[in-house]
Every structure is written in structure tokens, then in C-alpha cells.
Design a protein around this motif. Structure first.
Motif, PDB file in Angstrom:
ATOM      1  N   LEU A 112      28.224  18.258   9.323  1.00 37.41           N
ATOM      2  CA  LEU A 112      27.187  17.753  10.215  1.00 37.41           C
ATOM      3  C   LEU A 112      26.201  18.846  10.584  1.00 37.41           C
ATOM      4  O   LEU A 112      24.989  18.671  10.487  1.00 37.41           O
ATOM      5  CB  LEU A 112      27.832  17.182  11.481  1.00 37.41           C
ATOM      6  N   VAL A 113      26.734  19.963  11.030  1.00 36.97           N
ATOM      7  CA  VAL A 113      25.878  21.042  11.518  1.00 36.97           C
ATOM      8  C   VAL A 113      24.960  21.552  10.414  1.00 36.97           C
ATOM      9  O   VAL A 113      23.746  21.712  10.613  1.00 36.97           O
ATOM     10  CB  VAL A 113      26.732  22.185  12.094  1.00 36.97           C
ATOM     11  N   ALA A 114      25.516  21.774   9.236  1.00 41.62           N
ATOM     12  CA  ALA A 114      24.712  22.302   8.137  1.00 41.62           C
ATOM     13  C   ALA A 114      23.611  21.335   7.725  1.00 41.62           C
ATOM     14  O   ALA A 114      22.531  21.748   7.299  1.00 41.62           O
ATOM     15  CB  ALA A 114      25.602  22.618   6.945  1.00 41.62           C
ATOM     16  N   GLY A 115      23.861  20.045   7.868  1.00 41.12           N
ATOM     17  CA  GLY A 115      22.887  19.060   7.427  1.00 41.12           C
ATOM     18  C   GLY A 115      21.677  18.923   8.326  1.00 41.12           C
ATOM     19  O   GLY A 115      20.719  18.253   7.961  1.00 41.12           O
ATOM     20  N   PRO A 220      25.106  28.102   9.532  1.00 45.83           N
ATOM     21  CA  PRO A 220      25.573  27.899  10.904  1.00 45.83           C
ATOM     22  C   PRO A 220      26.929  28.534  11.176  1.00 45.83           C
ATOM     23  O   PRO A 220      27.212  28.928  12.310  1.00 45.83           O
ATOM     24  CB  PRO A 220      25.641  26.375  11.028  1.00 45.83           C
ATOM     25  N   ALA A 221      27.761  28.653  10.148  1.00 41.60           N
ATOM     26  CA  ALA A 221      29.080  29.251  10.341  1.00 41.60           C
ATOM     27  C   ALA A 221      28.998  30.730  10.694  1.00 41.60           C
ATOM     28  O   ALA A 221      29.956  31.302  11.218  1.00 41.60           O
ATOM     29  CB  ALA A 221      29.927  29.056   9.083  1.00 41.60           C
ATOM     30  N   SER A 222      27.839  31.350  10.404  1.00 45.66           N
ATOM     31  CA  SER A 222      27.693  32.783  10.683  1.00 45.66           C
ATOM     32  C   SER A 222      27.126  33.048  12.077  1.00 45.66           C
ATOM     33  O   SER A 222      26.998  34.196  12.492  1.00 45.66           O
ATOM     34  CB  SER A 222      26.772  33.421   9.638  1.00 45.66           C
ATOM     35  N   VAL A 223      26.783  31.989  12.809  1.00 45.21           N
ATOM     36  CA  VAL A 223      26.187  32.150  14.134  1.00 45.21           C
ATOM     37  C   VAL A 223      27.282  32.432  15.162  1.00 45.21           C
ATOM     38  O   VAL A 223      28.308  31.745  15.206  1.00 45.21           O
ATOM     39  CB  VAL A 223      25.387  30.896  14.533  1.00 45.21           C
TER      40      VAL A 223
END
Length: 260
Positions: A112-115, A220-223
Motif C-alpha cells: 500500500l505505502v509503496a503504491g 518507504p521502507a528506508s524512512v
């Protein structure tokens, strides 16, 4: 969700998902113009307030003797939660409605977040369609965050499961049952469950704008809490109009107050 209208060719089947935008509603089509005051009779999506409609439909079915909120999920959807470390014999309907089933925070799922993380990703995926099966798969795509009844974790996926239970118990669509158990009895004549393919509104409405996006290319996973500010897009950019987009990734209801 639920219901049908011919799919717009812009609609993509799931893609890599969506997440809720952080938006501001404006009074006209110009993002910095407050314009005239909001008028009665305008339509708005009510977002997660739709969970109350889902819960009310479930409780009505219980009052009718058609289910019990202490029923385990496996009674109605055998095997659905027997994956990813979940236990469908222990997670009950009550757990789903109270966000205490140990389900992970579905709204933070990477898909979801990446999209929807950047303006370009939003443009690519704003019309993606998520089916109920897609949402059920997403619900168990990450491991549990606790045992059933152990803690509260806000999880959209629990309400996707509740929707599936409503449809299994009744043999009707979620939209039809919400109409029967909630909307008609309360006389909510301007409230409806948004069909899966719908991206607009059935009447006058404000427009929504957002500036809450990551820079293009940010994973987003790197935030982290330490670097998030450097990951956001540059300040001063024109707010992006996000009024029309597909919200089938959540169990959505739209409403407008009566005009008089």
C-alpha cells in the motif's frame, strides 16, 4: 465497495496498491482559494468511519440470530487465517471489530505505502482496483503483532474479513447488507457504499489536495524517524488534486447531508 459500474480503462487491477492520502478539502477547484462556504448537500467519503457501518451490520446479524460475535473466523471462512502465523480458530469476530485479533496494521503494508508514496506513484496507481480477495490476501501478508485479545492494533484487514463474513452469512453483497441493516433503517437517504470502480461523487463535493508525498525514488521502507524530513518532497510545490481516486482498498462509504 461492492456493486458494479463498468470499469473505466484508467482502473488498474491492484497494481502495487494504495494508501490513504493526507488531504485537505478546499472550497473550490483552486487549491489556495477558500472560496464560498461549504454548502449542505455536498458529498464526502467518510473513510474509516465506514467501519462503524460494518460493525453495525455484524451486530444486526447477531441480533437476528445468524451469527455470534464470539464465533471464530474459521467457522465462516475456514482456512483464511491459517496462514502467516495466524490462527482462525482463536481469532473471533469480536476481535476483528475491536482491532484486537493480533492482525498487523494493514494500512502500513508495503504494497500500500509503496503504491502511493510519491506524486508519480500516485499518478500511476490512483485508479487501481482492489478486490475483496486482494484485501484478504493483504491481511495475512505480514506476521501477527500479538496473540488474539492481547493488544489493540488498528487493522483495516479485520474489517475486510468482517465484510467477507457478512457476505458468507447472508449470501448478499456487503453493500446490500449495509443498505438493509443500517442505511434504510436510519433513513440515510444520501449515504451509500461506494462501488468498487467508483472514483468520483454523486453530487456536489469539495475538492481535496495533498502535499504529503515522498520524493520520487524514495523507498518507504528506508524512512526512519531520523531521516523522514529529508525524504519528503521539496516545500512550496503546488498541492496535488487528489479528489478522484479509487478507494476500493478500504471498505468505503460516501455520504452527503440532506440539502434542507
Amino acid at each position: 465497495m461492492g456493486g458494479g459500474r463498468a470499469r473505466d480503462p484508467r482502473h488498474r487491477r491492484r497494481g502495487q496498491g494504495l494508501r490513504r492520502p493526507l488531504v485537505r478539502y478546499r472550497r473550490s477547484g483552486r487549491p489556495h482559494d477558500r472560496g464560498p462556504a461549504r454548502g449542505r448537500g455536498e458529498c464526502l467519503p467518510i473513510g474509516s468511519a465506514a467501519k462503524a457501518f460494518t460493525a453495525a451490520a455484524i451486530l444486526t446479524l447477531e441480533a437476528e440470530g445468524r451469527l455470534d460475535i464470539e464465533d471464530p473466523v474459521n467457522r465462516w471462512l475456514p482456512g483464511l487465517l491459517n496462514a502467516g502465523g495466524y490462527d482462525g480458530d482463536r481469532i473471533t469476530i469480536r476481535h476483528l471489530l475491536s482491532n484486537t485479533g493480533g492482525l498487523f496494521a494493514t494500512g502500513l503494508a508495503p504494497e500500500l505505502v509503496a503504491g502511493y508514496a510519491s506524486r508519480s506513484r500516485f499518478a500511476e496507481h490512483r485508479f487501481d482496483v482492489w478486490t475483496l480477495d486482494d484485501l484478504l490476501r493483504l491481511t495475512v501478508s505480514q506476521p501477527p503483532v500479538g496473540q488474539p485479545g492481547e493488544r489493540f492494533v488498528y487493522a483495516n484487514g479485520g474489517f475486510s474479513i468482517a465484510r467477507a463474513i457478512i457476505e458468507k452469512v447472508t449470501g448478499h453483497t456487503y453493500a446490500d447488507e449495509v443498505e438493509r441493516t443500517v442505511i434504510r433503517p436510519l433513513g440515510l437517504t444520501a449515504t451509500y457504499v461506494r462501488p468498487e470502480g467508483e472514483t468520483g461523487y454523486r453530487g456536489p463535493h469539495p475538492r481535496a489536495y495533498s502535499t504529503q508525498f515522498y520524493k520520487d525514488g524514495v523507498d518507504p521502507a528506508s524512512v526512519t524517524p531520523e531521516n523522514w524530513e529529508s525524504m519528503m518532497e521539496e516545500p512550496g510545490l503546488e498541492p496535488l488534486d487528489v479528489t478522484e481516486f479509487n478507494t476500493s482498498w478500504e471498505t468505503g462509504t460516501s455520504s452527503r447531508p440532506p440539502a434542507t
